[in-house]
Write an enzyme that holds these catalytic residues in place. Sequence first.
Site, PDB file in Angstrom:
ATOM      1  N   ARG A 297       0.854  -1.186   0.000  1.00 22.97           N
ATOM      2  CA  ARG A 297       0.000   0.000   0.000  1.00 22.97           C
ATOM      3  C   ARG A 297       0.891   1.237   0.000  1.00 22.97           C
ATOM      4  O   ARG A 297       2.021   1.200   0.524  1.00 22.97           O
ATOM      5  CB  ARG A 297      -0.894   0.024   1.240  1.00 22.97           C
ATOM      6  CG  ARG A 297      -2.091  -0.936   1.168  1.00 22.97           C
ATOM      7  CD  ARG A 297      -3.117  -0.485   0.132  1.00 22.97           C
ATOM      8  NE  ARG A 297      -4.296  -1.327   0.081  1.00 22.97           N
ATOM      9  CZ  ARG A 297      -4.520  -2.282  -0.818  1.00 22.97           C
ATOM     10  NH1 ARG A 297      -3.600  -2.555  -1.738  1.00 22.97           N
ATOM     11  NH2 ARG A 297      -5.652  -2.952  -0.817  1.00 22.97           N
TER      12      ARG A 297
ATOM     13  N   HIS B 227      -1.691   0.851  -9.573  1.00 22.90           N
ATOM     14  CA  HIS B 227      -2.341  -0.092  -8.641  1.00 22.90           C
ATOM     15  C   HIS B 227      -2.979  -1.237  -9.437  1.00 22.90           C
ATOM     16  O   HIS B 227      -4.174  -1.509  -9.329  1.00 22.90           O
ATOM     17  CB  HIS B 227      -3.406   0.609  -7.770  1.00 22.90           C
ATOM     18  CG  HIS B 227      -3.780  -0.208  -6.568  1.00 22.90           C
ATOM     19  ND1 HIS B 227      -4.095   0.334  -5.360  1.00 22.90           N
ATOM     20  CD2 HIS B 227      -3.891  -1.555  -6.402  1.00 22.90           C
ATOM     21  CE1 HIS B 227      -4.389  -0.630  -4.492  1.00 22.90           C
ATOM     22  NE2 HIS B 227      -4.269  -1.792  -5.118  1.00 22.90           N
TER      23      HIS B 227
HETATM   24  P1  NDP Z   1      -1.852 -11.833   4.141  1.00 21.09           P
HETATM   25  O1  NDP Z   1      -2.695 -11.399   5.287  1.00 21.09           O
HETATM   26  O2  NDP Z   1      -2.018 -13.217   3.612  1.00 21.09           O
HETATM   27  O3  NDP Z   1      -0.311 -11.669   4.527  1.00 21.09           O
HETATM   28  C1  NDP Z   1       0.181 -10.596   5.230  1.00 21.09           C
HETATM   29  C2  NDP Z   1       1.607 -10.902   5.659  1.00 21.09           C
HETATM   30  O4  NDP Z   1       2.150  -9.752   6.297  1.00 21.09           O
HETATM   31  C3  NDP Z   1       1.678 -12.049   6.668  1.00 21.09           C
HETATM   32  O5  NDP Z   1       2.795 -12.842   6.404  1.00 21.09           O
HETATM   33  C4  NDP Z   1       1.846 -11.327   8.010  1.00 21.09           C
HETATM   34  O6  NDP Z   1       2.526 -12.088   8.992  1.00 21.09           O
HETATM   35  C5  NDP Z   1       2.694 -10.150   7.568  1.00 21.09           C
HETATM   36  N1  NDP Z   1       2.599  -9.040   8.515  1.00 21.09           N
HETATM   37  C6  NDP Z   1       1.517  -8.305   8.842  1.00 21.09           C
HETATM   38  N2  NDP Z   1       1.825  -7.383   9.767  1.00 21.09           N
HETATM   39  C7  NDP Z   1       3.142  -7.553  10.049  1.00 21.09           C
HETATM   40  C8  NDP Z   1       4.042  -6.930  10.948  1.00 21.09           C
HETATM   41  N3  NDP Z   1       3.672  -5.924  11.751  1.00 21.09           N
HETATM   42  N4  NDP Z   1       5.314  -7.377  10.970  1.00 21.09           N
HETATM   43  C9  NDP Z   1       5.706  -8.405  10.182  1.00 21.09           C
HETATM   44  N5  NDP Z   1       4.887  -9.035   9.302  1.00 21.09           N
HETATM   45  C10 NDP Z   1       3.631  -8.611   9.243  1.00 21.09           C
HETATM   46  O7  NDP Z   1      -2.082 -10.761   3.011  1.00 21.09           O
HETATM   47  P2  NDP Z   1      -1.938 -10.960   1.421  1.00 21.09           P
HETATM   48  O8  NDP Z   1      -0.648 -11.618   1.139  1.00 21.09           O
HETATM   49  O9  NDP Z   1      -3.164 -11.573   0.882  1.00 21.09           O
HETATM   50  O10 NDP Z   1      -1.905  -9.429   0.931  1.00 21.09           O
HETATM   51  C11 NDP Z   1      -0.897  -8.549   1.359  1.00 21.09           C
HETATM   52  C12 NDP Z   1      -1.177  -7.130   0.909  1.00 21.09           C
HETATM   53  O11 NDP Z   1      -0.943  -6.971  -0.479  1.00 21.09           O
HETATM   54  C13 NDP Z   1      -2.629  -6.657   1.068  1.00 21.09           C
HETATM   55  O12 NDP Z   1      -2.916  -6.314   2.394  1.00 21.09           O
HETATM   56  C14 NDP Z   1      -2.654  -5.445   0.154  1.00 21.09           C
HETATM   57  O13 NDP Z   1      -2.251  -4.296   0.856  1.00 21.09           O
HETATM   58  C15 NDP Z   1      -1.606  -5.788  -0.909  1.00 21.09           C
HETATM   59  N6  NDP Z   1      -2.215  -6.038  -2.227  1.00 21.09           N
HETATM   60  C16 NDP Z   1      -1.869  -5.227  -3.278  1.00 21.09           C
HETATM   61  C17 NDP Z   1      -2.364  -5.456  -4.540  1.00 21.09           C
HETATM   62  C18 NDP Z   1      -1.928  -4.613  -5.678  1.00 21.09           C
HETATM   63  O14 NDP Z   1      -2.467  -4.769  -6.783  1.00 21.09           O
HETATM   64  N7  NDP Z   1      -0.948  -3.749  -5.497  1.00 21.09           N
HETATM   65  C19 NDP Z   1      -3.284  -6.544  -4.804  1.00 21.09           C
HETATM   66  C20 NDP Z   1      -3.595  -7.339  -3.656  1.00 21.09           C
HETATM   67  C21 NDP Z   1      -3.066  -7.071  -2.408  1.00 21.09           C
HETATM   68  P3  NDP Z   1       1.895 -13.482   9.547  1.00 21.09           P
HETATM   69  O15 NDP Z   1       1.953 -14.436   8.376  1.00 21.09           O
HETATM   70  O16 NDP Z   1       2.798 -13.891  10.624  1.00 21.09           O
HETATM   71  O17 NDP Z   1       0.497 -13.160   9.965  1.00 21.09           O
HETATM   72  C1  OXD Z   2      -6.223  -5.679  -3.195  1.00 24.42           C
HETATM   73  C2  OXD Z   2      -5.765  -4.713  -4.160  1.00 24.42           C
HETATM   74  O1  OXD Z   2      -6.147  -5.384  -2.013  1.00 24.42           O
HETATM   75  O2  OXD Z   2      -6.172  -4.809  -5.318  1.00 24.42           O
HETATM   76  O3  OXD Z   2      -6.647  -6.778  -3.593  1.00 24.42           O
HETATM   77  O4  OXD Z   2      -4.955  -3.849  -3.846  1.00 24.42           O
END
Ligand code: NDP
Ligand code: OXD
Length: 311
Positions: free
Chosen positions: A226, A274
């Site tokens: 983000r 995005h």
């Molecule tokens: P998940 O919830 O599956 O994974 C999030 C990961 O981040 C987990 O491994 C989690 O750790 C880790 N995490 C969260 N907070 C912390 C912290 N404070 N310190 C260390 N690690 C942390 O999310 P997704 O993989 O499905 O998606 C990730 C992000 O990608 C979304 O939230 C969104 O912002 C972004 N996104 C962007 C898109 C784009 O087109 N640019 C499209 C889709 C998503 P743990 O495994 O231990 O819980």
């Molecule tokens: C999502 C994105 O969060 O598109 O899936 O950013």
Amino acid sequence: MSRVQLLFAGADEYNDIWVKAAASLPDLDLVLYRPGLDPSRFRYLMLWRPVPGLLPAMPNLKAVFSFGAGVERHLANPEIPAHVPIVRMVEPGLTQGMADYVLWQVLRHHRRFWELEEAAREGRWAPHWYPAAWDRKVGILGLGNLGQAAARQLLSFDFQIRGWSQSRKDLPGIASFAGTAELPAFLKDLEILVCLLPLTPQTAGILNAGLFAQLAPGAALINAGRGGHLVEADLIPALNSGQLAAASLDVFATEPLPGDHPFWAHPRIFVTPHNASDTDPGTGLGEVWRQIVAFEGGRPLENVVERARGY
Ligand code: NDP
Ligand code: OXD
């Protein structure tokens, strides 16, 4: 099970594609939200951006299905009642799209293809040396659904992969670092850093000058998490000093990125709108339908957001 109605308030520009995808699910009625529609009968809602006044008019709501994987907008939406579960989008199309975007950008930085493109545009014959993929250290902030998929794809191209998450992972071939205490060890000597974290109070602003200074000099940054993860004011100084060689940014504090924003014009910043990955209407709707069927059958929803931890 009788037919189920799903109110759809997704990204408007693609509505027709979603309606087409819904046609393959005969027991699902996808109803597009439009102002003036009475939403009170719906039990399921698929939501992207907040629609002011919508949730309070849905007394029968059982679950909100997030259109995307990122849920910070929903968590900031005071209209979603605390008892209504919010389901993150986890579906194969979104996952593969992100793995592809990350691979594309990692290869671009690994081989410094942007330098070759620049040279070609200027008519310069300028070959350069590059290390083998197995000597390239790539780190992924956020080793969740998308981070793991990106890591697996990069691993199949022989990159050295590290991942950082809250909890430690046991993933073949991937060095796992967990928690704030292990962040410096994760960052040390990294040459390409990918951010796939969710935006939470703990992760906001994590991509800043202090973090850049812990990477290998001349590292590349890829942010597809983000916009709020990046301290924008720290990026161009890091590029100009050589601490960072280049950056690929898909997400921004303000979207669309304003036309006069300096990121557009910087020669070492590659902007995408995005669009790193999008929820696929076919597999995305299939996943929502799978969850509704399970839930109606008395089974728990999966991928429910933990509100206290923020993702
Ligand atoms: P998940 O919830 O599956 O994974 C999030 C990961 O981040 C987990 O491994 C989690 O750790 C880790 N995490 C969260 N907070 C912390 C912290 N404070 N310190 C260390 N690690 C942390 O999310 P997704 O993989 O499905 O998606 C990730 C992000 O990608 C979304 O939230 C969104 O912002 C972004 N996104 C962007 C898109 C784009 O087109 N640019 C499209 C889709 C998503 P743990 O495994 O231990 O819980
Ligand atoms: C999502 C994105 O969060 O598109 O899936 O950013």
